[in-house]
Design a protein around this motif. Structure first.
Motif, PDB file in Angstrom:
ATOM      1  N   THR A 135     -20.420  24.639  -8.188  1.00  0.00           N
ATOM      2  CA  THR A 135     -21.695  24.478  -8.882  1.00  0.00           C
ATOM      3  C   THR A 135     -22.821  24.791  -7.918  1.00  0.00           C
ATOM      4  O   THR A 135     -22.687  24.575  -6.716  1.00  0.00           O
TER       5      THR A 135
ATOM      6  N   ASP B 293     -26.080  20.151 -13.551  1.00  0.00           N
ATOM      7  CA  ASP B 293     -24.716  20.431 -14.001  1.00  0.00           C
ATOM      8  C   ASP B 293     -23.739  19.514 -13.262  1.00  0.00           C
ATOM      9  O   ASP B 293     -24.047  19.014 -12.173  1.00  0.00           O
TER      10      ASP B 293
ATOM     11  N   THR C 119     -22.570  26.733 -13.018  1.00  0.00           N
ATOM     12  CA  THR C 119     -21.316  26.037 -12.752  1.00  0.00           C
ATOM     13  C   THR C 119     -20.139  26.836 -13.288  1.00  0.00           C
ATOM     14  O   THR C 119     -20.177  27.327 -14.415  1.00  0.00           O
TER      15      THR C 119
END
Ligand code: MN
Length: 319
Positions: A10, A21, A229
């Motif tokens: 991520t 995220d 991500t």
């Protein structure tokens, strides 16, 4: 058949201050969550949802019912926090889950994160975006090209955390050796196209970690306007029992990596129920209230001043 190599990456991207995220890589369970909400609420939402998954004893999970139960539990936790904590009010998160069991991959999905499958040299999008632009495209009101630049492309029509129960899409894929499954947030798919995604996954299929990192850097090269991500796993030959050291990766959401670029409050994600989509579009399409040009105000002010001056002159003459 079993889960082979796995990867999870991520990145904050180039425009956001924070990474909202989160992901889960705990074979046989995988997930991505893309949070939304003011201040830090988006981060709270996605991490709560990811933690709900990570906490669960996967041995208990079975099939799509198990995946739905998992997502409902994540929803309940986010919803409760949003109601308890005023600073978290209105927060929510997407969630796309993959659970591998008995040669099948069960997908559970809410929001506009996505699941893809690479098989036989092609990339197939498995999930349907729960987003405003997708609703509009499905009803023929928007072309895919228009959708890409639509000012409300971040508006989602379903999320975890906004209601006590959430409607979860689920389906099952019969896995085959060599399959690569990809879960990702919209920060990837809004920056690079399917062809680029397929190229990277095919090119680095022997090193999924490298593939995931390359996808992230490609999305950053494409603008990096949102958090990115990527979770990927492959289906390998062999028994589920000889699942080699399944690294228990932490539930991730990395520290901020704010680059020197201006952080812009990019189009913020919000949730709108499907039945209100038209309302939002009507509101959104209306141009930002046009102010009368300053020129007319100036003229009006001058006319007023001249009138006052005239009155004063007349009054002076009459004295
Ligand atoms: Mn996003």
């Amino acid at each position: 058949m079993r889960v082979g190599r796995t990867a999870g990456v991520t990145d904050t991207g180039r425009r956001r201050r924070r990474n909202e995220d989160a992901f889960v890589v705990q074979p046989p369970l995988f997930a991505v969550a893309d949070g939304m909400g003011g201040a830090q609420a988006g981060e709270v939402a996605s991490k709560l949802a990811a933690a709900a998954l990570a906490d669960t004893d996967h041995g208990q999970l079975r099939g799509s019912e198990g995946v739905v139960a998992l997502i409902q539990e994540a929803n309940r936790r986010v919803y409760e926090r949003a109601n308890e904590d005023p600073s978290a009010s209105g927060m929510g998160t997407t969630m796309t889950v993959a659970l591998v069991e008995d040669g099948q991959v069960v997908i559970g999905h809410v929001g506009d994160s996505r699941a893809y499958l690479v098989r036989d040299g092609s990339l197939e999008q498995l999930t349907d975006d729960h987003s405003l632009v997708n609703e509009l495209m499905k009803s023929g009101k928007l072309s895919p090209e228009e959708a890409e630049t639509h000012p409300q492309r971040s508006v989602i029509t379903r999320a975890l955390g906004t209601d006590p129960d959430v409607d979860v899409d689920t389906f099952t894929i019969e896995a085959r050796e060599g399959d690569i499954f990809l879960l990702c947030s919209d920060g990837l798919t809004s920056m690079i196209g399917d062809t680029a995604i397929l190229d990277v996954l095919e090119h680095h299929r022997r090193d999924l970690d490298r593939a995931a990192r390359t996808l992230v850097s490609e999305a950053n090269r494409g603008g990096g306007e949102d958090n990115i991500t990527v979770v990927a796993f492959e289906i390998a030959p062999g028994d589920a029992d000889d699942l080699e050291e399944t690294r228990r990766l932490p539930v991730a959401g990395e520290e901020d990596t704010l680059s020197g670029l201006d952080p812009v409050p990019a189009v913020d994600t919000m949730v709108v129920p499907p039945d209100q989509v038209d309302v939002v579009v009507a509101r959104g399409v209306a141009p930002v209230e046009t102010r009368r040009p300053a020129y007319w105000r100036l003229v009006a002010a001058m006319v007023f001043l001249l009138a006052v001056a005239a009155v004063l002159v007349v009054w002076g003459l009459l004295r």
